[in-house]
Write a protein that holds these residues in place. Structure first.
Motif, PDB file in Angstrom:
ATOM      1  N   UNK A  47       1.033  -1.154   0.020  1.00  0.00           N
ATOM      2  CA  UNK A  47       0.037  -0.098   0.022  1.00  0.00           C
ATOM      3  C   UNK A  47       0.916   1.038  -0.054  1.00  0.00           C
ATOM      4  N   UNK A  48       0.608   2.139  -0.874  1.00  0.00           N
ATOM      5  CA  UNK A  48       1.522   3.196  -1.045  1.00  0.00           C
ATOM      6  C   UNK A  48       1.518   4.209   0.446  1.00  0.00           C
ATOM      7  N   UNK A  49       0.766   4.175   1.127  1.00  0.00           N
ATOM      8  CA  UNK A  49       0.911   4.860   2.485  1.00  0.00           C
ATOM      9  C   UNK A  49       1.624   4.349   3.300  1.00  0.00           C
ATOM     10  N   UNK A  60       4.314   2.326   2.068  1.00  0.00           N
ATOM     11  CA  UNK A  60       5.617   2.490   1.453  1.00  0.00           C
ATOM     12  C   UNK A  60       6.237   3.986   1.933  1.00  0.00           C
ATOM     13  N   UNK A  61       5.244   4.772   1.882  1.00  0.00           N
ATOM     14  CA  UNK A  61       5.637   6.220   2.261  1.00  0.00           C
ATOM     15  C   UNK A  61       6.046   6.179   3.616  1.00  0.00           C
TER      16      UNK A  61
END
Lengths: 106, 106
Positions: free
Chosen positions: A25-27, A29-30
């Motif tokens: 999930x990009x969040x 990853x961030x």
DNA sequence: TTTTTATATTGCAATATTACGATATAGATT
DNA sequence: AATCTATATCGTAATATTGCAATATAAAAA
């Protein structure tokens, strides 16, 4: 269904899938990128850093913590998060150290 | 909701998440491992190799193909699958080559 | 041409994920 | 004690994933 048949696969296959899911999930990853960048424990900063509501971030942090990728330390009334090195190194090993393939066809 | 807000994150973060998601199921890990082991294009073998029904495997293969991790070549009435090297190398790079962290706290 | 073999697609039920408002908790500050 | 600050949990709506039976497709074999 919607339920993964984990009992049909090896422990290793399930572990790789579980760790990949935590990153999927990009969040999240961030969050990982941010923790790697500042290279220290971070408290409330993550909520200000990402464009998502506080409960949503709290949920993503929980998933990363459950996967063992990050850990949280209580610091007064705040909680400081950081990368959990051993697990993170494991991920690097799992995904990074695969034999070079030499496809004979295709 | 249930919908990921991809527009709120960088292209790179979304790509890492997308690739991780493709690996985030033990059946797909098993498929990748098998393709790496035999190091060649494989057709029907995958269905016999995994303890899942044919439509389910077909679905997992499709997801891996969409992510670019594997590719399929038509070979008569069969389709042969193999690892798509460039993307697979990219994954190894993304997850494998991260700076060693040195946590000062926790 | 009928049948077989290999794979994909459809449809659907069960479950999981994502997101967030509202609310709870708990230590810090006043 | 009352309030503030930081974080977690609950509840819930929207959507996605997983798995498979049934069916479709398409080339190969009989």
């Amino acid at each position: 269904m919607g339920i993964t048949k984990t009992d049909l696969f090896t422990e290793n296959q399930n572990e790789v899938a579980m760790l990949a899911k935590a990153i999927a999930h990009p969040a999240r990853v961030a969050i990982i990128e941010y923790l790697l960048k500042v290279n220290a424990c971070i408290c409330n900063d993550i909520v200000n850093e990402l464009p998502l509501a506080q409960p949503t971030i709290s949920q993503h942090l929980k998933e990363l913590k459950n996967a063992g990728i990050i850990k949280g330390n209580i610091e007064g009334n705040a909680i400081c998060y950081c990368i959990n090195e051993p697990v993170f190194s494991k991920i690097q090993g799992l995904f990074g150290a695969v034999l070079p393939t030499n496809n004979k066809c295709c």
